[in-house]
Design a protein around this motif. Structure first.
Motif, PDB file in Angstrom:
ATOM      1  N   ARG A 107     110.529  83.738  16.368  1.00 53.43           N
ATOM      2  CA  ARG A 107     109.738  84.839  15.739  1.00 53.43           C
ATOM      3  C   ARG A 107     109.698  85.928  16.661  1.00 53.43           C
ATOM      4  O   ARG A 107     109.935  85.916  18.032  1.00 53.43           O
ATOM      5  N   ASP A 144     104.599  94.797  13.117  1.00 51.90           N
ATOM      6  CA  ASP A 144     104.629  93.546  12.927  1.00 51.90           C
ATOM      7  C   ASP A 144     103.710  93.106  12.080  1.00 51.90           C
ATOM      8  O   ASP A 144     103.314  93.948  11.125  1.00 51.90           O
ATOM      9  N   ASP A 145     102.999  91.838  12.417  1.00 45.40           N
ATOM     10  CA  ASP A 145     102.283  91.381  10.939  1.00 45.40           C
ATOM     11  C   ASP A 145     100.786  92.182  11.027  1.00 45.40           C
ATOM     12  O   ASP A 145     100.205  92.091   9.941  1.00 45.40           O
TER      13      ASP A 145
END
Length: 267
Positions: A107, A144-145
């Motif tokens: 990831r 990002d998330d």
């Protein structure tokens, strides 16, 4: 009296581990001064995108313009002001960290984690005898998330999360523009965000100079957009939008502050 103060100061700036009686470490201040001598860098973000904008310098009329936007990973990029060689070392470190995350965990590395790692690396150089601080300031843009991010990393090892920020020569003029308009950035489209950044960047130039395809670059990253550097025809489109916005809205033009040459090879 001034000469005595300078002599007093010079007793405490010979290495990074010596504190002055005023509680200061002069070599860190010198490194931060190198950042101020570099050409301007502007960063700003919305809910969906982070944007980096840079002024590029040419060392000589026969030399190319220095690249100041560096891709770290698909979701991450940096811009820098200060010593180019130090920026190269730190960018290679960040790329290694990002690659390790993908190889070990499959990831992308969260933006905060990589910023924290490079700040720790910079801070280590402020406490070990025989070394020196990195003479470069970084603006790190990532997505990002957790959403869009914009961080500043300084030679002292400090890092801060920003909505908008400018570093480098005459960056205060850019900060003034950003402070006036930052409340609208959160909901801005990507085009509007870039135009705001170009307005701020233009304020760092001499009065007789303008942004063009050669002396500026734009980097973007965001939702559904991998980090990319904008040049050529696409950059000209944004420059045209910025010029049109300046005419219709009366956006501030470049300041009259002089462009003093840097005392060292900073970018």
């Amino acid at each position: 009296m001034v000469e005595d103060l300078n002599c007093f100061r010079n007793q405490y700036d010979s290495d990074i581990t010596t504190w002055s009686p005023q509680g200061r470490i002069h070599q860190i201040e010198y490194a931060m001064e190198a950042v101020k001598q570099g050409s301007a860098v502007v960063g700003l973000k919305s809910k969906t995108h982070s944007v980096l904008l840079v002024v590029k310098r040419s060392a000589d009329e026969l030399a190319s313009y220095q690249q100041k936007l560096l891709r770290i990973d698909d979701h991450l990029g940096i811009a820098f002001a200060g010593l180019t060689s130090d920026a190269r070392v730190l960018s290679n470190f960040m790329r290694t960290e990002a690659m390790n995350s993908r190889m070990l965990y499959g990831r992308p590395l969260p933006t905060y984690r990589i910023v924290n790692a490079v700040a720790n690396k910079a801070q280590t150089n402020t406490q070990r005898y025989g070394g020196r601080p990195y003479g470069v300031g970084l603006l790190v843009a990532g997505y990002d998330d957790a959403g869009a991010h914009l961080y500043e990393c300084s030679p002292s090892g400090n890092f801060f999360d920003y909505v908008a920020i400018a570093i480098g020569a005459r960056s205060q003029s850019a900060k003034t523009y950003l402070e006036k308009h930052f409340e609208s950035f959160d909901e801005s489209s990507l085009d509007d965000l870039v135009v705001h950044g170009l307005h701020a960047l233009a304020d760092t130039l001499q009065q007789d100079k303008e942004l063009n395809l050669n002396n500026c670059s734009v980097g973007i990253v965001g939702a559904g957009t991998k980090f990319a550097t904008i040049d050529g025809d696409e950059l000209q489109r944004y420059l045209n939008l910025q010029a049109q916005s300046a005419r219709t809205q009366g956006a501030p033009t470049a300041t009259e502050e002089g462009d003093a040459p840097a005392p060292m090879d900073t970018e």
